[in-house]
Design a protein around this motif. Structure first.
Motif, short mmCIF file in Angstrom:
data_model
loop_
_atom_site.label_atom_id
_atom_site.label_comp_id
_atom_site.label_asym_id
_atom_site.label_seq_id
_atom_site.Cartn_x
_atom_site.Cartn_y
_atom_site.Cartn_z
N ASN A 126 0.84 -1.19 0.00
CA ASN A 126 0.00 0.00 0.00
C ASN A 126 0.87 1.24 0.00
O ASN A 126 1.74 1.40 0.87
CB ASN A 126 -0.90 -0.02 1.23
CG ASN A 126 -1.98 1.05 1.19
OD1 ASN A 126 -1.78 2.14 0.67
ND2 ASN A 126 -3.14 0.73 1.74
N ARG A 127 0.66 2.14 -0.95
CA ARG A 127 1.50 3.34 -1.07
C ARG A 127 1.39 4.25 0.14
O ARG A 127 2.26 5.07 0.40
CB ARG A 127 1.16 4.11 -2.34
CG ARG A 127 -0.31 4.50 -2.52
CD ARG A 127 -0.64 5.90 -2.08
NE ARG A 127 0.05 6.89 -2.85
CZ ARG A 127 0.29 8.12 -2.42
NH1 ARG A 127 -0.08 8.49 -1.21
NH2 ARG A 127 0.90 8.99 -3.18
N ASP A 128 0.32 4.12 0.95
CA ASP A 128 0.13 4.94 2.13
C ASP A 128 0.78 4.35 3.38
O ASP A 128 0.65 4.92 4.47
CB ASP A 128 -1.36 5.14 2.41
CG ASP A 128 -2.04 6.00 1.35
OD1 ASP A 128 -1.35 6.82 0.73
OD2 ASP A 128 -3.25 5.85 1.15
N THR A 129 1.47 3.21 3.23
CA THR A 129 2.08 2.55 4.38
C THR A 129 3.10 3.46 5.07
O THR A 129 4.02 3.97 4.43
CB THR A 129 2.77 1.24 3.95
OG1 THR A 129 1.82 0.40 3.32
CG2 THR A 129 3.34 0.52 5.17
N MET A 130 2.95 3.64 6.36
CA MET A 130 3.86 4.47 7.13
C MET A 130 5.12 3.68 7.47
O MET A 130 5.05 2.60 8.06
CB MET A 130 3.18 4.98 8.40
CG MET A 130 1.92 5.79 8.14
SD MET A 130 2.23 7.31 7.20
CE MET A 130 3.02 8.31 8.47
N THR A 131 6.28 4.21 7.08
CA THR A 131 7.55 3.53 7.32
C THR A 131 8.68 4.55 7.35
O THR A 131 8.47 5.73 7.03
CB THR A 131 7.81 2.46 6.25
OG1 THR A 131 8.91 1.64 6.63
CG2 THR A 131 8.11 3.11 4.90
N LYS A 132 9.88 4.11 7.71
CA LYS A 132 11.03 5.01 7.76
C LYS A 132 11.54 5.28 6.36
O LYS A 132 11.76 4.36 5.58
CB LYS A 132 12.14 4.41 8.63
CG LYS A 132 13.32 5.35 8.83
CD LYS A 132 14.35 4.79 9.80
CE LYS A 132 15.18 3.70 9.15
NZ LYS A 132 16.32 3.27 10.01
N ILE A 133 11.77 6.55 6.06
CA ILE A 133 12.22 6.98 4.74
C ILE A 133 13.45 7.86 4.88
O ILE A 133 13.52 8.73 5.77
CB ILE A 133 11.10 7.75 4.01
CG1 ILE A 133 9.90 6.85 3.75
CG2 ILE A 133 11.61 8.36 2.70
CD1 ILE A 133 8.69 7.58 3.23
N GLN A 134 14.42 7.66 4.01
CA GLN A 134 15.63 8.48 4.01
C GLN A 134 15.37 9.84 3.34
O GLN A 134 14.69 9.91 2.32
CB GLN A 134 16.77 7.78 3.26
CG GLN A 134 17.28 6.53 3.92
CD GLN A 134 18.44 5.92 3.17
OE1 GLN A 134 19.30 5.29 3.76
NE2 GLN A 134 18.48 6.11 1.86
N ILE A 135 15.94 10.89 3.92
CA ILE A 135 15.93 12.22 3.31
C ILE A 135 17.26 12.39 2.59
O ILE A 135 18.32 12.26 3.20
CB ILE A 135 15.77 13.32 4.37
CG1 ILE A 135 14.45 13.14 5.13
CG2 ILE A 135 15.84 14.70 3.73
CD1 ILE A 135 14.33 14.06 6.34
#
Length: 345
Positions: A126-135
Motif C-alpha cells: 500500500n503506497r500509504d504505508t507508514m515507514t522510515k524513509i531516508q531524506i
C-alpha cells in the motif's frame, strides 16, 4: 539507469519482447489478487512472535545468522531474488530540484523469485504505508530520516536511479531489512501510451465519478483512452470512497483488462512487442541491464506464481493525507514465511 532503446543492443525484438513480457507479467500477477482480496494470509508460521535473538548457524559451511521465532530457529533464505515494480505518478504541487522530484510511487509490488525452483511470490504494498524513509540532501547524501507514506520515498532524488534506490531502501526498512535486488519503474504516462497502443481498455466503472468526469458513469462499461484511463486509475479525491485501498481495486481491475489486450495484440502482431517497447522505453527506469531484464522476464514467464500477498493493517486519516499502519504481527509472519526457512540449531 534510464532505459534507452538502441537497436544494436536490443538485437531486434528479443530484448524488447522480454521487457514487455515483464510488464505484462506484473499485470498478470494481479489476477489472483481479486480472488484473494480480503482473505487472511495463511503462513506456515504463526503470527504470534515469542521474542527473537540471533546466533551463528552451527551447520557445516552455513554461516547464516539465526532468528528465534515462534518456538523455532529460522535463517534468511539465500536462494531468493527480488524485483521491485513501481508505477509512478506525478504531482504538480511538488517543487522540483536536484534532490526533489514530483513523482510518487503509487503502485508498488515486490516480486520474490526462488532462483532454484522458479516459484514467484508477489507482495503488493500500500503506497500509504507508514515507514522510515531516508531524506536525501542536495548532493544525494542521506541527510536524515522521517516516518511517512511509502510513496514519498521516490520524491527524494532526481526521479531516476537515486529515487528508485531510496524507495527500495524504504521497502527494505518496512520488511525488516530484506534485500531488494532490482527495481523497475514506469510512469503513468507510459501506461497511457500502452493503453492507446492496444486500442483502449474496456472496464465497468466501479465508482461514482460524476463530480469529476461525467463520462465515467458508475456501473456502465466504457473504453478508456489516454488521459481518460489515467483519470480512472489515479483518482481518489472527490469519490465516495477516497481511500487508496479502493483505488488499488480499480488499478487491479484496469491492469487485468490491459494485460488481456496486450496478450491479444502480441499474439496477432509479431511486431507489436517491439513497437510497444520503443514507445514506452523513455518512461522506464531500471538498474538491470537489457540482458538481466531478459533473464528475469524469462524466469517469470515460467514461474509457478503463488497467491499475491498483502499486508493487513488499518487506514487512518492523518493530519493531511491517508496513512496506512501495518499490523506488526501479520507483517512479521509474512516476512518470516516468505524470506526465511526453519532450520535445526
Amino acid at each position: 539507469m534510464k532505459l534507452r532503446v538502441n537497436m544494436r543492443v536490443l538485437k531486434g525484438m528479443a530484448i524488447g519482447l522480454s521487457v514487455l513480457m515483464l510488464l505484462m507479467a506484473a499485470a498478470l500477477l494481479l489476477r489472483n489478487l481479486d480472488e484473494n482480496q480480503g482473505q487472511d494470509i495463511a503462513p506456515d508460521v504463526s503470527s504470534n512472535a515469542e521474542g527473537s535473538s540471533s546466533s551463528a548457524l552451527e551447520e557445516a559451511g552455513d554461516t547464516r545468522e539465526l532468528t528465534y521465532y515462534n518456538g523455532g530457529w529460522y535463517a534468511r533464505r539465500n536462494d531468493l531474488e527480488t524485483v521491485l515494480l513501481m508505477g509512478l505518478d506525478k504531482y504538480a504541487e511538488t517543487e522540483e530540484s536536484n534532490y526533489l522530484n514530483n513523482e510518487q510511487s503509487d503502485f508498488l509490488m515486490l516480486l520474490v523469485i526462488n532462483k532454484e525452483t522458479g516459484a514467484c511470490t508477489p507482495i503488493q504494498l500500500n503506497r500509504d504505508t507508514m515507514t522510515k524513509i531516508q531524506i536525501l540532501g542536495v548532493r544525494g547524501d542521506v541527510a536524515g530520516t522521517f516516518t511517512g507514506q511509502l510513496a514519498l520515498a521516490h520524491t527524494y532524488g532526481s526521479g531516476e536511479r537515486d529515487s528508485c534506490l531510496n524507495t527500495a531502501e524504504a521497502v527494505s526498512n518496512l520488511l525488516y531489512g530484506v534485500d531488494i535486488d532490482h527495481y523497475i519503474s514506469i510512469t503513468m504516462d507510459g501506461v497511457a501510451i500502452l493503453n492507446d497502443l492496444v486500442g483502449g481498455v474496456e472496464v465497468e466503472v466501479m465508482d461514482d465519478f460524476s463530480s469529476i468526469d461525467s463520462t465515467l458513469v458508475q456501473g456502465e462499461t466504457v473504453t478508456l483512452m489516454g488521459n481518460h484511463a489515467l483519470t480512472y486509475v489515479r483518482t481518489r479525491g472527490g469519490l465516495e470512497d477516497s481511500s487508496n485501498l479502493r483505488r488499488m481495486e480499480r488499478q487491479r481491475q484496469y491492469l487485468i483488462a490491459l494485460q488481456k489486450k496486450l496478450t491479444e495484440k502480441a499474439d496477432s502482431d509479431a511486431w507489436f512487442a517491439t513497437n510497444a517497447i520503443l514507445q514506452v522505453s523513455d518512461y522506464l527506469t531500471s538498474d538491470c541491464t537489457a540482458e538481466k531484464l531478459s533473464k528475469i522476464a524469462d524466469l517469470l514467464s515460467k514461474s509457478d506464481v503463488s497467491e499475491i500477498r498483502t499486508i493487513d493493517g488499518e487506514a487512518k486519516v492523518g493530519q493531511e493525507y491517508m496513512e496506512f499502519y501495518p499490523d506488526e504481527d501479520a507483517l512479521q509472519a509474512l516476512v518470516m514465511n516468505v524470506f526465511y526457512e526453519k532450520v535445526k540449531k
